[in-house]
Motif scaffolding. Structure first.
Motif, PDB file in Angstrom:
ATOM      1  N   ASN A   1      -6.645  -8.489  10.551  1.00  0.00           N
ATOM      2  CA  ASN A   1      -5.481  -9.128  11.246  1.00  0.00           C
ATOM      3  C   ASN A   1      -6.180  -9.154  12.448  1.00  0.00           C
ATOM      4  OD1 ASN A   1      -3.599  -9.804  13.189  1.00  0.00           O
ATOM      5  ND2 ASN A   1      -2.014  -8.491  11.849  1.00  0.00           N
TER       6      ASN A   1
ATOM      7  N   PHE B   1      -4.532  -3.353   5.555  1.00  0.00           N
ATOM      8  CA  PHE B   1      -4.900  -4.019   6.657  1.00  0.00           C
ATOM      9  C   PHE B   1      -5.826  -3.300   7.753  1.00  0.00           C
ATOM     10  CE2 PHE B   1      -1.151  -6.341   5.254  1.00  0.00           C
ATOM     11  CZ  PHE B   1      -1.191  -7.749   6.002  1.00  0.00           C
TER      12      PHE B   1
ATOM     13  N   LEU C   1       3.858  -4.892  11.417  1.00  0.00           N
ATOM     14  CA  LEU C   1       3.279  -4.235  10.055  1.00  0.00           C
ATOM     15  C   LEU C   1       4.056  -3.034   9.532  1.00  0.00           C
ATOM     16  CD1 LEU C   1      -0.481  -4.957  10.540  1.00  0.00           C
ATOM     17  CD2 LEU C   1       0.788  -6.052   8.985  1.00  0.00           C
TER      18      LEU C   1
END
Length: 368
Positions: free
Chosen positions: A70, A7, A23
């Motif tokens: 994200n 990510f 996360l």
């Protein structure tokens, strides 16, 4: 099986740090973070101490090790970054709202991600076990005739909200902090989640009749009230507001996020917890069946919906975008580009209706 995503999170303000915590809790890999504010980056290091840091999101998109982006910036930047991330071949998780206008929403709906490329919009209320149970049991209430949908996010603000500089434009005409951040008021910030849930349970909207209210001098709505006709025929009474009530609602803390759907055979009710404390209060759902003259209310566990939605996103990335069987909670509720576009067109039409004095307007929708 595709590689587990690495990510890169863009926008490390309050909502960005909530996502970073989710996360981290889920055990997912955070490879990079980006924010133009050095202070915001510094505040995020507790959740991503080993992540590479960028001041420009374009540098993060160019990072070859980042495979999933994200997006947690202010709303007006969501779509430009989403579009660039899709073009860069990244998987994309974008906080709501996906766009800030009908034009942007319809353009987003025309994007064609590559096969296996996942794009998911952050409507996390779908992830609560109570939401999933409610959707699975909707047919038990028969044809849905009417619905009441309310998002009152009171209790967290003081009486000063009615004289707040955050909602007033500057003397030089610069939009208020609220409008710059959310591109609207409570309809955008609170109502968008409830509109997504309404569409998930009842299908697409057909038309809206809407009014908004704010104290004199504000440039963003504190209250929005709408009457919606859904394509399936259901009539929805909708409210989104930031009241100063402190002890109302299911939890006695001023927070009232409720969906009530009345069908020919019974009623479905769902109650949601505080948006940034979903693991502290459980979402609830119950059903009334007239033939039984009784309510049914299962016990639902507390759940971190932010973590669940990101786990669902990561699972979809791992499977190359393939959806698992409907019985598997992890992914079948994932909202994609079209779902995000429906909500954004709906919001824009509500504001247009209010600006036209409550005129009934059809909602332009992307192709199904």
């Amino acid at each position: 099986m595709y590689p587990t995503p690495v990510f890169g999170l863009i926008g490390t303000g309050h909502i960005g740090r909530i996502h970073l915590k989710a996360l981290q809790t889920a055990g997912l890999t955070i490879g990079a973070i980006a924010d133009p504010s050095a202070d915001a980056l510094a505040a995020a290091t507790r959740f991503a101490p080993n992540a590479r840091q960028y001041s420009d999101y374009k540098e993060l998109l160019a990072d070859p090790d980042v495979t999933a982006v994200n997006i947690c910036t202010i709303n007006s930047l969501h779509f430009p970054i989403l579009k660039a991330a899709v073009a860069a071949g990244k998987h994309v998780f974008c906080e709501k709202t996906m766009t800030v206008s009908t034009a942007e929403a319809l353009e987003a709906a025309s994007l064609r991600p590559a096969p296996g490329q996942v794009v998911q919009i952050g409507y996390m209320k779908r992830c609560f076990p109570a939401s999933v149970w409610a959707r699975e049991n909707m047919e038990r209430i028969g044809y849905p005739i009417t619905a009441t949908v309310r998002s009152f996010q009171g209790g967290l603000v003081s009486d000063k909200i009615f004289d707040s500089p955050d909602w007033r434009p500057a003397a030089d005409g610069t939009p208020s902090r609220t409008r710059r951040f959310a591109s609207g008021g409570m309809l955008n910030m609170a109502g968008s989640h409830m509109l997504d849930m309404t569409a998930w349970l009842l299908g697409d909207p057909a038309s809206v009749t809407c009014r908004t209210w704010a104290p004199t001098g504000y440039d963003a709505d504190l209250h929005t009230h709408g009457l919606f006709l859904m394509k399936g025929g259901t009539i929805v009474h909708f409210e989104a507001a930031l009241p100063h009530f402190s002890k109302t609602g299911e939890y006695g803390n001023g927070w009232e996020e409720v969906i009530q759907i009345n069908g020919t055979l019974g009623r479905m009710e769902i109650v949601y917890p505080l948006w940034d404390r979903p693991a502290d209060f459980s979402a609830r759902a119950r059903i009334y069946i007239e033939a039984d003259k009784a309510w049914e209310q299962p016990d639902f566990p507390h759940a971190d919906a932010f973590m669940l939605e990101l786990e669902a996103f990561a699972a979809a990335c791992n499977s190359g975008g393939a959806e698992p069987a409907p019985t598997e909670l992890i992914s079948w509720q994932r909202p994609g580009i079209r779902e995000g576009a429906v909500v954004d067109c709906w919001i824009d039409t509500c504001y247009a209706s209010a600006a036209a004095g409550g005129k009934t307007l059809d909602v332009p929708l992307p192709p199904a």
